[in-house]
Motif scaffolding. Structure first.
Motif, mmCIF file in Angstrom:
data_model
loop_
_atom_site.group_PDB
_atom_site.id
_atom_site.type_symbol
_atom_site.label_atom_id
_atom_site.label_comp_id
_atom_site.label_asym_id
_atom_site.label_seq_id
_atom_site.Cartn_x
_atom_site.Cartn_y
_atom_site.Cartn_z
ATOM 1 N N GLY A 83 0.780 -1.225 0.000
ATOM 2 C CA GLY A 83 0.000 0.000 0.000
ATOM 3 C C GLY A 83 0.812 1.277 0.000
ATOM 4 O O GLY A 83 0.234 2.369 -0.098
ATOM 5 N N ASN A 124 -6.169 4.995 -3.117
ATOM 6 C CA ASN A 124 -6.113 3.557 -2.808
ATOM 7 C C ASN A 124 -6.865 2.719 -3.836
ATOM 8 O O ASN A 124 -6.902 1.488 -3.715
ATOM 9 C CB ASN A 124 -6.688 3.297 -1.406
ATOM 10 C CG ASN A 124 -5.840 3.919 -0.309
ATOM 11 O OD1 ASN A 124 -4.617 3.810 -0.320
ATOM 12 N ND2 ASN A 124 -6.491 4.583 0.633
ATOM 13 N N ILE A 176 -4.359 -0.673 1.976
ATOM 14 C CA ILE A 176 -4.181 0.589 2.697
ATOM 15 C C ILE A 176 -3.051 0.388 3.696
ATOM 16 O O ILE A 176 -3.139 -0.469 4.581
ATOM 17 C CB ILE A 176 -5.490 1.011 3.379
ATOM 18 C CG1 ILE A 176 -6.569 1.237 2.300
ATOM 19 C CG2 ILE A 176 -5.301 2.260 4.226
ATOM 20 C CD1 ILE A 176 -7.959 1.491 2.849
ATOM 21 N N SER A 177 -1.973 1.144 3.554
ATOM 22 C CA SER A 177 -0.736 0.870 4.301
ATOM 23 C C SER A 177 -0.940 0.902 5.808
ATOM 24 O O SER A 177 -0.277 0.167 6.542
ATOM 25 C CB SER A 177 0.365 1.857 3.894
ATOM 26 O OG SER A 177 -0.035 3.195 4.119
ATOM 27 N N GLN A 182 -7.332 -3.907 4.829
ATOM 28 C CA GLN A 182 -8.306 -3.117 4.089
ATOM 29 C C GLN A 182 -7.740 -2.758 2.721
ATOM 30 O O GLN A 182 -6.531 -2.585 2.568
ATOM 31 C CB GLN A 182 -8.660 -1.845 4.860
ATOM 32 C CG GLN A 182 -9.266 -2.097 6.230
ATOM 33 C CD GLN A 182 -9.505 -0.802 6.981
ATOM 34 O OE1 GLN A 182 -8.653 0.081 6.992
ATOM 35 N NE2 GLN A 182 -10.672 -0.681 7.605
ATOM 36 N N LYS A 183 -8.622 -2.638 1.748
ATOM 37 C CA LYS A 183 -8.201 -2.285 0.392
ATOM 38 C C LYS A 183 -9.149 -1.249 -0.203
ATOM 39 O O LYS A 183 -10.301 -1.121 0.223
ATOM 40 C CB LYS A 183 -8.181 -3.528 -0.510
ATOM 41 C CG LYS A 183 -7.130 -4.562 -0.151
ATOM 42 C CD LYS A 183 -7.178 -5.723 -1.120
ATOM 43 C CE LYS A 183 -6.135 -6.776 -0.779
ATOM 44 N NZ LYS A 183 -6.204 -7.930 -1.712
ATOM 45 N N GLY A 184 -8.632 -0.546 -1.192
ATOM 46 C CA GLY A 184 -9.479 0.321 -1.993
ATOM 47 C C GLY A 184 -10.282 -0.513 -2.974
ATOM 48 O O GLY A 184 -10.400 -1.731 -2.844
#
Length: 218
Positions: A83, A124, A176-177, A182-184
């Motif tokens: 991320g 993201n 998401i770093s 979690q991701k976009g």
């Protein structure tokens, strides 16, 4: 992994030498300006994470604190976090050349992204531009994509596609770093390619299939 030698990039490939007093007292407690270098990462590294080793060479005072500096080598390891974005900075404090009376510079790596043939990034989110034919826009299509971690995605688009149509796949964007679980999102923007010409027979077939359009005339 093999170490990358970035001595020349950081310090110009030459050893600095110091002569005489040179006003050391006036420079004491000052810190040398930070030295930056690009850390060019593939999209796969920024998606999955990875690590890099860098070999640096720098000058430091000898063990007796004499004016004559010596050159030492060191391996710096960077753990690339999923991320990370372009512009992310990784700082190694005081890993620059050690000059008399001056605190060594910080070495700073700045993340840069390699270009990708398929994906673009919007925060993201991952963005893909895909061209489809007019026939596919009217009758539906299954889109195929290979993700940055090697998975195969099949995305059905059964509805009629209108200009500006966008398909959004939740949680298939970049990690998401600050929260790698979690991701976009993945956004697929569809662009309809219209035929450059139609034969009389094709026009007739379309009129039969779609009906007359006279009632829409102004």
């Amino acid at each position: 992994m093999h170490s990358e030698n970035i001595f020349a990039e950081f310090f110009g490939g030459s050893e600095k030498k110091f002569y005489g007093d040179g006003g050391v007292g006036s420079q004491r407690n000052k810190k040398a300006a930070p030295v930056e270098s690009k850390l060019v990462c593939s999209w796969e590294e920024l998606y999955k994470g990875g690590s890099r080793n860098f070999r640096i060479s720098r000058t430091v005072p000898d063990e007796f604190g004499c004016r004559k500096p010596k050159t030492v080598e060191e391996i710096l390891k960077i753990d690339i976090k999923p991320g990370w974005k372009k512009g992310t900075k990784i700082t190694f404090p005081e890993k620059g050349n050690h000059e008399p009376g001056v605190t060594p510079a910080d070495l700073i790596f700045v993340v840069d992204e390699m270009p990708h043939l398929i994906y673009k990034r919007d925060g993201n989110d991952l963005v893909v531009n895909r061209k489809i034919s007019l026939l596919e826009a009217l009758t539906g299509i299954n889109l195929s994509l290979t993700t940055l971690d090697g998975r195969s995605l099949t995305i059905p688009v059964p509805d009629i596609v209108k200009p500006g149509h966008e398909v959004v796949i939740l949680n298939e964007g970049m990690p998401i770093s600050k929260g790698p679980s979690q991701k976009g999102h993945l956004k697929i923007k569809l662009y309809i390619v219209f035929p450059s010409r139609l034969s009389a027979e094709q026009k007739s077939d379309l009129k039969r299939a779609l009906g007359r359009t006279d009632k829409y005339s102004m």
